[in-house]
Design an enzyme around this catalytic site. Structure first.
Site, PDB file in Angstrom:
ATOM      1  N   HIS A  39       0.546  -1.101  -0.145  1.00 16.04           N
ATOM      2  CA  HIS A  39       0.274  -0.413  -0.226  1.00 16.04           C
ATOM      3  C   HIS A  39       1.204   0.833   0.209  1.00 16.04           C
ATOM      4  CE1 HIS A  39      -2.835  -2.924   2.184  1.00 16.04           C
ATOM      5  NE2 HIS A  39      -3.896  -2.359   1.539  1.00 16.04           N
TER       6      HIS A  39
ATOM      7  N   ASP B 236       2.470   1.705   3.712  1.00 14.29           N
ATOM      8  CA  ASP B 236       3.697   0.746   4.181  1.00 14.29           C
ATOM      9  C   ASP B 236       4.686   1.449   4.060  1.00 14.29           C
ATOM     10  OD1 ASP B 236       0.647  -0.391   4.383  1.00 14.29           O
ATOM     11  OD2 ASP B 236       1.523  -1.267   2.423  1.00 14.29           O
TER      12      ASP B 236
HETATM   13  C1  XUL Z   1      -7.481  -6.520   4.239  1.00 18.54           C
HETATM   14  C2  XUL Z   1      -6.505  -6.485   2.995  1.00 18.54           C
HETATM   15  C3  XUL Z   1      -5.698  -5.825   2.683  1.00 18.54           C
HETATM   16  C4  XUL Z   1      -5.996  -5.466   1.228  1.00 18.54           C
HETATM   17  C5  XUL Z   1      -5.146  -5.167  -0.362  1.00 18.54           C
HETATM   18  O1  XUL Z   1      -8.475  -7.225   4.859  1.00 18.54           O
HETATM   19  O2  XUL Z   1      -7.174  -7.918   2.928  1.00 18.54           O
HETATM   20  O3  XUL Z   1      -4.109  -5.647   3.211  1.00 18.54           O
HETATM   21  O4  XUL Z   1      -5.088  -7.417   0.832  1.00 18.54           O
HETATM   22  O5  XUL Z   1      -5.631  -3.646   0.545  1.00 18.54           O
END
Ligand code: XUL
Ligand code: CO
Length: 435
Positions: free
Chosen positions: A100, A103
């Site tokens: 992300h 992160d």
């Molecule tokens: C949350 C989840 C996230 C997604 C990406 O449950 O799975 O980490 O994979 O935003």
């Protein structure tokens, strides 16, 4: 570059090995059904859990030992995490990773400042990918952690928040493209509602579709060729998330004319929260031709939380790999361990144990699924179960050219149909022969 883990690169030692830091099943270059395990499995590690997961839960603070992390939101700290992460990827023989935006880089006071921070880290990631031969499986924007997104990002009742989310997604897409990302994921963590009492659901769904159409336009503009993935999840943190399961996603994509631009990224613990097996979710997506990628984790049965555990259950990994092989394997997708160590597995070496266990379980799952398909009895049984459809009338119905009256005439002429057993227990036993 200094080393952060006093651990050698993990090697395959075979099923008899007693070395905790060795693969027992995952032999990257071993060929299974014409492709190496590495090519089949396309393992990825998620930056958010592996580098940023502190072990905090609603009842207690973080527990993870991360001696390399000074806890600050400096760029230096962000770049050091990248060094640690790439050392980890190398030592675990993991070829892909996911992130992300928030992160990998800190959020600053303004959008341009946050973009600039992200650019600095992405520039470093670009050189690290090149130096270490690693690839980005997918990138994504975090539109759920900051308080502004408390009521949604692309479904927020507030246009200002929606625009902020658009800015973040535009930038994250640009960065994913820059890093040669294989795909880009939308997980709508807060794209749903807490209660319908204060929600205009129709408006929110229209806004979400408009948002995704703008993302498609931008993708074309910059020439990003990878697929967009939607990652279904039914709830948590929202009471109801709009992308609740594969079928709901398919309906949404079809309703809003987005089918050709999206595939699904399916996660085990999300499937179980939706009251489905992972195999069900994968099958629904694969049958619609949009099974893109997998967030490979597991949950605790009967626990209503998304516990994001490492997948070590061979029945699970075999059924997942059966569906993946059945659709002809991954193209841009892979197996991203969207999984975290338990809170009490707090030492850096536990990161290795966790990934090794998950990789071994999927390597074994691949071999089991391949053996079941090679054996052929299961597929043959299923094909035979539908044998009555291999007739003129059956084909006519399937082509949409039959009538109720015609079927009635057939039923009268045939009389009571001869039934055949579904043989569920026999087949469950057959699968166990391979596990
Ligand atoms: C949350 C989840 C996230 C997604 C990406 O449950 O799975 O980490 O994979 O935003
Ligand atoms: Co996920």
């Amino acid at each position: 570059m200094s080393e952060y883990f006093d651990i050698p690169q993990i090697q395959y030692e075979g099923p008899k090995s007693r070395n905790p830091l060795a693969f027992k099943q995952y032999n990257p270059d071993e060929v299974v059904g014409g492709k190496t395990m590495r090519e089949h499995l396309r393992f990825a590690s998620p930056f958010w859990h592996t580098m940023r997961g502190t072990g905090a839960d609603p009842f207690g603070q973080g527990t993870m030992q991360m001696p390399w992390d000074d806890g600050s939101d400096s760029i230096d700290n962000a770049l050091r995490r990248v060094d640690v992460f790439f050392e980890f990827l190398n030592k675990c023989q993991i070829d892909f990773y996911c992130w992300h935006d928030r992160d990998i880089a800190p959020e600053r006071g303004t959008i341009p400042e946050s973009h600039a921070a992200l650019d600095e880290v992405v520039t470093y990631l670009e050189s690290m990918q090149k130096n270490h031969g690693k690839k980005l499986l997918w990138g994504t924007a975090c539109l759920f952690a900051h308080p502004r997104y408390g009521q949604g990002g692309a479904t927020s009742p507030n246009l200002g928040v929606y625009a902020y989310g658009a800015a973040q997604v535009r930038k994250a897409l640009e960065c994913t493209h820059r890093l040669g990302g294989e795909g880009y994921t939308f997980w709508g963590g807060r794209e749903g509602y807490a209660t319908l009492i204060n929600t205009n659901m129709k408006k929110e769904l229209d806004h979400l579709a408009a948002f995704l159409h703008m993302a498609v336009d931008y993708k074309k503009e910059i020439g990003f060729a990878g697929p967009f993935y939607i990652e279904p999840k039914p709830q948590e943190p929202t009471t109801h998330q709009y992308d609740s399961d594969s079928a709901a996603c398919l309906n949404f994509l079809r309703e809003y004319g987005l089918m050709e631009h999206f595939k699904l990224n399916i996660e085990t613990n999300h499937a179980t929260l939706a009251g489905h097996t992972m195999q069900h979710e994968l099958r629904v997506a694969a049958d619609a031709g949009i099974l893109g990628s997998i967030d490979a984790n597991d949950g605790t049965a009967n626990c209503g939380w998304d516990t994001d555990e490492f997948p070590t259950d061979l029945y699970l990994t075999s059924s997942v790999m059966y569906e993946v092989l059945r659709m002809g394997g991954f193209t841009t997708g892979g197996l991203n361990f969207d999984a975290k160590r338990r809170r009490d597995s707090f030492q850096p070496v536990d990161l290795f144990h966790a990934h090794i266990a998950g990789m071994d379980a999927f390597a074994r799952g691949l071999k089991i699924a391949h053996a079941i398909i090679e054996d052929g009895r299961l597929d043959e049984f299923v094909a035979k179960r539908y044998a009555t459809w291999d007739s003129d009338l059956g084909r006519k119905v399937e082509a949409g050219n039959a009538s109720l009256a015609e079927l009635e005439a057939y039923a009268i002429a045939q009389g009571e149909p001869e039934l055949h057993s579904g043989r569920q227990e026999l087949l469950e036993g057959l699968i166990n022969q391979f596990i």
